[in-house]
Design an enzyme around this catalytic site. Structure first.
Site: not given
Ligand code: GUN
Length: 287
Positions: A54, A98, A123
């Site tokens: 990211k 996360q 998200d």
């Molecule tokens: N962990 C795995 N996929 C995701 C996601 O789409 N968002 C977040 N915040 N954590 C994750």
């Protein structure tokens, strides 16, 4: 005839280019880049890889990115305090915590995610954004399902009037996928672990989305010839081996289009996150 392979890289690249252009326009207009803050608690190796990806994407696209690493033993209160700081920081337009969270705070996941200001919730997990998705108001939509819809559009696969079947009912993929497909005038069925005669239902699908977390769950006999099959599963079956929810080798002989794992929709998730950060800034600046 073998299916067309929908390569995530190609579609993710287009979405990222688009986000990069919009980020440049916003920098020009407001003298400030869109800003993303990602909070990672603890040292889950898979999460560390995702967060690094990211951050790297942000750097490529001119989006400012801050990674906040908190120790494994952080308390709920410490995490909430960091979120409050970021909610009040005008340089940060998107906040992401996360997942998964370490076990001592995992039980508070909803409370923690709900603390993120809805306009910064890139998200799309906050109940306000979930509500907006259900009612059709503008808001932030979860990245993976939003990415799947954008990929289907770019691949020229029609949704209007089609039969769509989603296997899986998670808050992150299955449920938002249902609403996004419905909003595009598909006739949508959601199947899950208690569904009777599942294969009968999936065989009706023009668009089949698999998001159950079981390797090779979808077999060729469950797929209508010519269907578009979107595999959202990321099952780690060995330290370096990922497998989807769809038996790719079998199903590609029946489907009209199919996404591989790895190299499919996983790449779209990061690309859509970049789009959501830009969209969040646009919405905040217009508010
Ligand atoms: N962990 C795995 N996929 C995701 C996601 O789409 N968002 C977040 N915040 N954590 C994750």
């Amino acid at each position: 005839m073998a299916a067309r392979i929908l390569e995530g890289k190609v579609y993710a690249q287009k979405l990222k280019e688009d986000a990069g252009k919009k980020a440049a326009e916003l920098r020009e207009k407001y003298g400030m880049a869109p800003g993303l803050a990602v909070i990672i608690v603890g040292e889950n190796p898979a999460s560390q890889v995702y967060v690094r990806n990211k951050h790297k994407s942000c750097e490529e696209l001119g989006i400012s990115s801050e990674v906040i690493s908190m120790p494994e033993e952080s308390t709920k209160e410490e995490l909430l305090a960091r979120i409050d700081d970021l909610n009040g920081d005008t340089k940060i337009h998107g906040i992401l915590v996360q997942l998964p969270l370490p076990k001592q705070i995992a039980a508070y996941e909803a409370e923690i995610l709900n603390r993120i200001a809805p306009e910064k919730d890139v998200d799309g997990f906050h109940p306000v954004n979930v509500g907006r998705l259900v009612t059709g108001e503008a808001g932030l939509v979860p990245c993976t399902p939003a990415g799947c819809i954008r990929m289907l559009d770019m691949a020229g696969i029609p949704l209007d009037g089609k039969r769509a079947v989603v296997i899986g009912r998670s808050n992150i993929v299955g449920k938002p996928m249902f609403h996004l497909l419905l909003a595009r005038h598909a006739t949508v069925t959601v199947c899950h672990s208690h569904t009777a005669n599942l294969a009968e239902i999936t065989r009706e699908a023009d668009i089949l989305v698999a998001a159950i977390g079981k390797p090779n769950f979808v077999t060729a006999d469950m797929v209508k010839p010519g269907a578009a099959v979107i595999d959202v599963g990321i099952n780690r079956i060995a330290p370096k081996k990922l497998m989807g929810d769809v038996d790719f080798e079998q199903v590609k002989e029946v489907a009209g289009a199919i996404t591989p794992v790895p190299g499919g929709v996983g790449l779209l998730t990061v690309a859509m996150l970049m789009q959501n950060v830009v969209k969040a800034m646009e919405m905040q600046m217009q508010a």
